[in-house]
Design a protein around this motif. Structure first.
Motif, mmCIF file in Angstrom:
data_model
loop_
_atom_site.group_PDB
_atom_site.id
_atom_site.type_symbol
_atom_site.label_atom_id
_atom_site.label_comp_id
_atom_site.label_asym_id
_atom_site.label_seq_id
_atom_site.Cartn_x
_atom_site.Cartn_y
_atom_site.Cartn_z
ATOM 1 N N VAL A 93 11.115 73.591 48.599
ATOM 2 C CA VAL A 93 11.884 74.819 48.832
ATOM 3 C C VAL A 93 11.186 75.961 48.118
ATOM 4 C CG1 VAL A 93 14.087 75.985 48.504
ATOM 5 C CG2 VAL A 93 14.033 73.547 49.072
ATOM 6 N N GLN A 94 11.038 77.075 48.816
ATOM 7 C CA GLN A 94 10.453 78.275 48.225
ATOM 8 C C GLN A 94 11.368 79.463 48.504
ATOM 9 O OE1 GLN A 94 6.693 79.533 49.847
ATOM 10 N NE2 GLN A 94 6.097 80.542 47.926
ATOM 11 N N ASP A 95 11.790 80.130 47.431
ATOM 12 C CA ASP A 95 12.725 81.267 47.545
ATOM 13 C C ASP A 95 13.982 80.872 48.295
ATOM 14 O OD1 ASP A 95 10.877 82.868 46.230
ATOM 15 O OD2 ASP A 95 9.908 83.478 48.103
ATOM 16 N N GLY A 96 14.460 79.643 48.041
ATOM 17 C CA GLY A 96 15.693 79.183 48.665
ATOM 18 C C GLY A 96 15.550 78.697 50.085
ATOM 19 N N GLN A 97 14.369 78.781 50.655
ATOM 20 C CA GLN A 97 14.140 78.376 52.037
ATOM 21 C C GLN A 97 13.187 77.181 52.064
ATOM 22 O OE1 GLN A 97 15.745 79.709 54.617
ATOM 23 N NE2 GLN A 97 16.790 81.154 53.250
ATOM 24 N N PRO A 98 13.473 76.188 52.935
ATOM 25 C CA PRO A 98 12.566 75.037 53.047
ATOM 26 C C PRO A 98 11.176 75.477 53.486
ATOM 27 C CG PRO A 98 14.668 74.584 54.119
ATOM 28 C CD PRO A 98 14.665 76.062 53.811
ATOM 29 N N VAL A 99 10.181 74.821 52.905
ATOM 30 C CA VAL A 99 8.804 75.095 53.300
ATOM 31 C C VAL A 99 8.601 74.555 54.713
ATOM 32 C CG1 VAL A 99 6.386 74.573 52.829
ATOM 33 C CG2 VAL A 99 7.953 75.063 50.948
ATOM 34 N N GLY A 100 8.102 75.363 55.594
ATOM 35 C CA GLY A 100 7.961 74.966 56.986
ATOM 36 C C GLY A 100 6.898 73.910 57.201
ATOM 37 N N GLN A 128 13.227 68.984 46.404
ATOM 38 C CA GLN A 128 14.628 68.649 46.607
ATOM 39 C C GLN A 128 14.733 67.252 47.201
ATOM 40 O OE1 GLN A 128 16.444 71.267 49.438
ATOM 41 N NE2 GLN A 128 14.910 70.895 51.034
#
Length: 306
Positions: A93-100, A128
């Motif tokens: 997770v980066q900045d609350g968003q899953p890494v694509g 996570q």
């Protein structure tokens, strides 16, 4: 016929070689024995390597091999993070968003894996779910390998320092031997002018005691030293030793009678020199050095006759 011999060795008694094999045996009306079957070798379970075995295996590897293993683990765990995000959604997770699941996401996974391996932990990319377990295992494994790399580098540096110290000590030892032999030769020459005096005889015995120690040192250099002196240096030492022994032989031949304490010193010198010859020394030297070694042995025999 070889099969017949093998069957008899296994315990079968009624064994006959027939061209038709077992079918011909049955048709002939012979009884078929149910002999003991050879035991099959039990499968050996693969030996489970313990943690200490793995650590010893890592310790036996070179710095380059450890560095290669470290980099492979960084890349491999990065791919694991990336695949976990694609398959389970529990990746990074980066900045609350899953890494694509993209090439950029793979780059972020490589970045996170490298940061975890070096225990920096900036916190901009977080694991996570199952990725937390993977990151923990990676941190432990990578730190062990990185510690092994640092330990190897420090050990190599220490080995070089020890080699330098030993080399300097060896060179100092050679210089001390040459200096002492020159001192002994000078003292013997000064004693020869007044050998009739009692104090000169006492002085000669003291010189002989020092002489025994130097001959023993040269003997150790030829037989017991891990380092080999250069042939030029060894030739100089042998020349000085031969000159001192010749001077000592000339002085003791003029003594009548020879003091018992001095005789013991001469026997010690002779015994050590009897093992110094071109064929006795385990190392291979030039022919000139072989001749010098033989000269030292011959002078030792001369001292023994005194």
């Amino acid at each position: 016929m070889q099969a017949v011999r093998l069957l008899k060795e296994l315990g079968y008694q009624q064994v006959v070689h027939l061209e038709g094999g077992m079918e011909a045996w049955r048709q002939a009306g012979f009884e078929v024995e149910a002999g003991p079957r050879p035991e099959r070798a039990k499968p050996v379970a693969p030996k489970v390597r313990s943690a200490s075995d793995l650590l010893e295996s890592l310790g036996s590897r070179t710095v380059a091999e450890l560095a290669r293993i470290w980099l492979i683990m960084v890349v491999a765990t990065a791919v694991v993070y990336w695949l976990l995000g694609a398959m389970t959604g529990n990746g990074l997770v980066q900045d609350g968003q899953p890494v694509g699941v993209t090439w950029r996401g793979l780059g972020e996974a490589l970045y996170f894996s490298g940061v975890t391996a070096t225990s920096v932990g900036y916190g901009d990319v977080l694991p996570q779910g199952l990725s937390r377990v993977v990151s923990l295992a990676e941190a432990v494994a990578e730190l062990l390998i990185f510690g092994g790399i640092v330990s190897k580098m420090v050990s190599r540096r220490q080995d070089r320092l020890i080699e330098d110290i030993n080399r300097n000590s060896f060179e100092e030892r050679l210089g001390r031997v040459r200096t002492n032999l020159h001192f002994i030769l000078t003292e013997l020459q000064s004693v020869s002018t007044g050998l009739a005096e009692e104090r000169m005889r006492v002085r000669l015995e003291s010189i002989a005691a020092v002489f025994v120690g130097e001959v023993r040192t040269i003997h150790d250099l030829l037989y017991g030293s891990l380092q080999e002196p250069e042939e030029l240096v060894l030739g100089t030492i042998l020349d000085s030793l031969a000159a001192a022994m010749q001077e000592m032989a000339g002085l003791t031949e003029s003594l009548c009678p020879c003091p018992a304490s001095l005789h013991v010193r001469l026997e010690s010198i002779s015994a050590l020199c009897s093992e110094i010859c071109g064929e006795c020394v385990p190392r291979q030297y030039e022919k000139v050095l072989h001749e010098k070694l033989d000269t030292v042995q011959a002078l030792g025999v001369r001292l023994a006759q005194r």
